[in-house]
Scaffold this motif. Structure first.
Motif, mmCIF file in Angstrom:
data_model
loop_
_atom_site.group_PDB
_atom_site.id
_atom_site.type_symbol
_atom_site.label_atom_id
_atom_site.label_comp_id
_atom_site.label_asym_id
_atom_site.label_seq_id
_atom_site.Cartn_x
_atom_site.Cartn_y
_atom_site.Cartn_z
ATOM 1 N N PHE A 34 -1.265 13.617 0.326
ATOM 2 C CA PHE A 34 -1.260 12.891 -0.944
ATOM 3 C C PHE A 34 -1.388 11.378 -0.748
ATOM 4 O O PHE A 34 -1.637 10.654 -1.701
ATOM 5 C CB PHE A 34 0.025 13.174 -1.729
ATOM 6 C CG PHE A 34 0.135 14.572 -2.247
ATOM 7 C CD1 PHE A 34 -0.629 14.998 -3.326
ATOM 8 C CD2 PHE A 34 1.014 15.481 -1.662
ATOM 9 C CE1 PHE A 34 -0.526 16.281 -3.821
ATOM 10 C CE2 PHE A 34 1.127 16.767 -2.146
ATOM 11 C CZ PHE A 34 0.357 17.175 -3.229
ATOM 12 N N TYR A 35 -1.177 10.907 0.489
ATOM 13 C CA TYR A 35 -1.099 9.477 0.773
ATOM 14 C C TYR A 35 -2.335 8.986 1.519
ATOM 15 O O TYR A 35 -3.023 9.743 2.172
ATOM 16 C CB TYR A 35 0.157 9.175 1.607
ATOM 17 C CG TYR A 35 1.434 9.525 0.897
ATOM 18 C CD1 TYR A 35 2.035 8.616 0.041
ATOM 19 C CD2 TYR A 35 2.038 10.767 1.065
ATOM 20 C CE1 TYR A 35 3.216 8.935 -0.625
ATOM 21 C CE2 TYR A 35 3.208 11.094 0.400
ATOM 22 C CZ TYR A 35 3.793 10.175 -0.436
ATOM 23 O OH TYR A 35 4.952 10.495 -1.102
ATOM 24 N N ASN A 36 -2.563 7.676 1.439
ATOM 25 C CA ASN A 36 -3.658 7.016 2.132
ATOM 26 C C ASN A 36 -3.138 6.464 3.456
ATOM 27 O O ASN A 36 -2.002 5.991 3.536
ATOM 28 C CB ASN A 36 -4.204 5.891 1.244
ATOM 29 C CG ASN A 36 -5.364 5.168 1.863
ATOM 30 O OD1 ASN A 36 -5.167 4.306 2.714
ATOM 31 N ND2 ASN A 36 -6.564 5.497 1.428
ATOM 32 N N ALA A 37 -3.980 6.473 4.479
ATOM 33 C CA ALA A 37 -3.569 6.051 5.823
ATOM 34 C C ALA A 37 -3.002 4.637 5.856
ATOM 35 O O ALA A 37 -2.058 4.361 6.600
ATOM 36 C CB ALA A 37 -4.742 6.163 6.792
ATOM 37 N N THR A 38 -3.549 3.725 5.035
ATOM 38 C CA THR A 38 -3.085 2.332 5.063
ATOM 39 C C THR A 38 -2.623 1.812 3.710
ATOM 40 O O THR A 38 -1.795 0.905 3.654
ATOM 41 C CB THR A 38 -4.206 1.399 5.574
ATOM 42 O OG1 THR A 38 -5.351 1.572 4.741
ATOM 43 C CG2 THR A 38 -4.568 1.708 7.016
ATOM 44 N N ASP A 39 -3.152 2.351 2.623
ATOM 45 C CA ASP A 39 -2.941 1.767 1.298
ATOM 46 C C ASP A 39 -1.859 2.450 0.466
ATOM 47 O O ASP A 39 -1.829 2.279 -0.749
ATOM 48 C CB ASP A 39 -4.255 1.775 0.511
ATOM 49 C CG ASP A 39 -5.310 0.897 1.168
ATOM 50 O OD1 ASP A 39 -4.935 0.017 1.964
ATOM 51 O OD2 ASP A 39 -6.506 1.115 0.896
ATOM 52 N N SER A 40 -0.990 3.223 1.091
ATOM 53 C CA SER A 40 0.115 3.867 0.382
ATOM 54 C C SER A 40 1.428 3.205 0.775
ATOM 55 O O SER A 40 1.631 2.871 1.944
ATOM 56 C CB SER A 40 0.184 5.355 0.722
ATOM 57 O OG SER A 40 -0.897 6.053 0.152
ATOM 58 N N PHE A 41 2.288 3.053 -0.212
ATOM 59 C CA PHE A 41 3.619 2.488 0.004
ATOM 60 C C PHE A 41 4.668 3.462 -0.495
ATOM 61 O O PHE A 41 4.484 4.084 -1.542
ATOM 62 C CB PHE A 41 3.777 1.165 -0.757
ATOM 63 C CG PHE A 41 2.890 0.079 -0.245
ATOM 64 C CD1 PHE A 41 3.352 -0.798 0.722
ATOM 65 C CD2 PHE A 41 1.606 -0.060 -0.734
ATOM 66 C CE1 PHE A 41 2.529 -1.812 1.195
ATOM 67 C CE2 PHE A 41 0.783 -1.070 -0.262
ATOM 68 C CZ PHE A 41 1.237 -1.936 0.702
ATOM 69 N N MET A 42 5.764 3.574 0.242
ATOM 70 C CA MET A 42 6.901 4.393 -0.174
ATOM 71 C C MET A 42 8.162 3.550 -0.031
ATOM 72 O O MET A 42 8.334 2.853 0.970
ATOM 73 C CB MET A 42 7.036 5.653 0.688
ATOM 74 C CG MET A 42 8.304 6.455 0.406
ATOM 75 S SD MET A 42 8.571 7.813 1.584
ATOM 76 C CE MET A 42 7.628 9.104 0.788
ATOM 77 N N THR A 43 9.009 3.635 -1.034
ATOM 78 C CA THR A 43 10.359 3.096 -0.913
ATOM 79 C C THR A 43 11.290 4.285 -1.081
ATOM 80 O O THR A 43 11.317 4.917 -2.135
ATOM 81 C CB THR A 43 10.658 2.027 -1.971
ATOM 82 O OG1 THR A 43 9.714 0.966 -1.828
ATOM 83 C CG2 THR A 43 12.059 1.482 -1.812
ATOM 84 N N PHE A 44 12.000 4.627 -0.021
ATOM 85 C CA PHE A 44 12.892 5.782 -0.013
ATOM 86 C C PHE A 44 14.308 5.274 0.154
ATOM 87 O O PHE A 44 14.675 4.765 1.218
ATOM 88 C CB PHE A 44 12.525 6.736 1.133
ATOM 89 C CG PHE A 44 13.278 8.031 1.105
ATOM 90 C CD1 PHE A 44 12.804 9.103 0.378
ATOM 91 C CD2 PHE A 44 14.466 8.167 1.804
ATOM 92 C CE1 PHE A 44 13.494 10.307 0.341
ATOM 93 C CE2 PHE A 44 15.174 9.360 1.772
ATOM 94 C CZ PHE A 44 14.687 10.424 1.043
#
Length: 130
Positions: A34-44
């Motif tokens: 579901f995520y992009n190799a460089t352009d995805s951000f997650m705050t967990f």
């Protein structure tokens, strides 16, 4: 670009697919798709992560195996670039822990003919009173 008029259906379908994969320990590593190799951000839980490889590391580092999740609401809005903003409210129970309320926000962005998770913010809704 223009507004994605299917935003509500996309939001509900995405949430159903995402949690079906995430909540299955044998399949959990596939959330990376579901995520992009460089352009995805997650705050967990306040921990900020960028890029699919680092997000996968975080997901694989989670120690729980069993998840029981109840989704209370899924609200979605279209974005002007054809994406979809989604907020999920619900309750989850991991392994033998007590159930907790949680919220998660996803921003899906267009990438060719599909969408990817550009932003993902997850937080347990635990209020410690001191």
């Amino acid at each position: 670009m223009s507004l994605n008029l299917q935003y509500e259906d996309i939001g509900k379908e995405f949430v159903q697919q995402y949690y079906a994969i995430f909540d299955d320990p044998a399949n959990r590593e596939n959330v990376i798709n579901f995520y992009n190799a460089t352009d995805s951000f997650m705050t967990f839980e306040g921990n900020q992560i960028q890029g699919a490889p680092k997000i996968l590391e975080k997901v694989q580092s989670l120690s729980f195996q069993k998840i029981a999740r109840v989704i209370t609401t899924v609200d979605s809005q279209p974005t002007f670039d054809g994406g979809v903003l989604i907020i999920v409210l619900g309750r989850l129970k991991c392994d033998d822990d007590p159930p907790h309320a949680f919220s998660q926000i996803f921003l899906l962005k267009p990438n060719g003919g599909s969408l990817f998770v550009a932003h993902d913010i997850f937080r347990l809704n635990i209020h410690n009173s001191a």
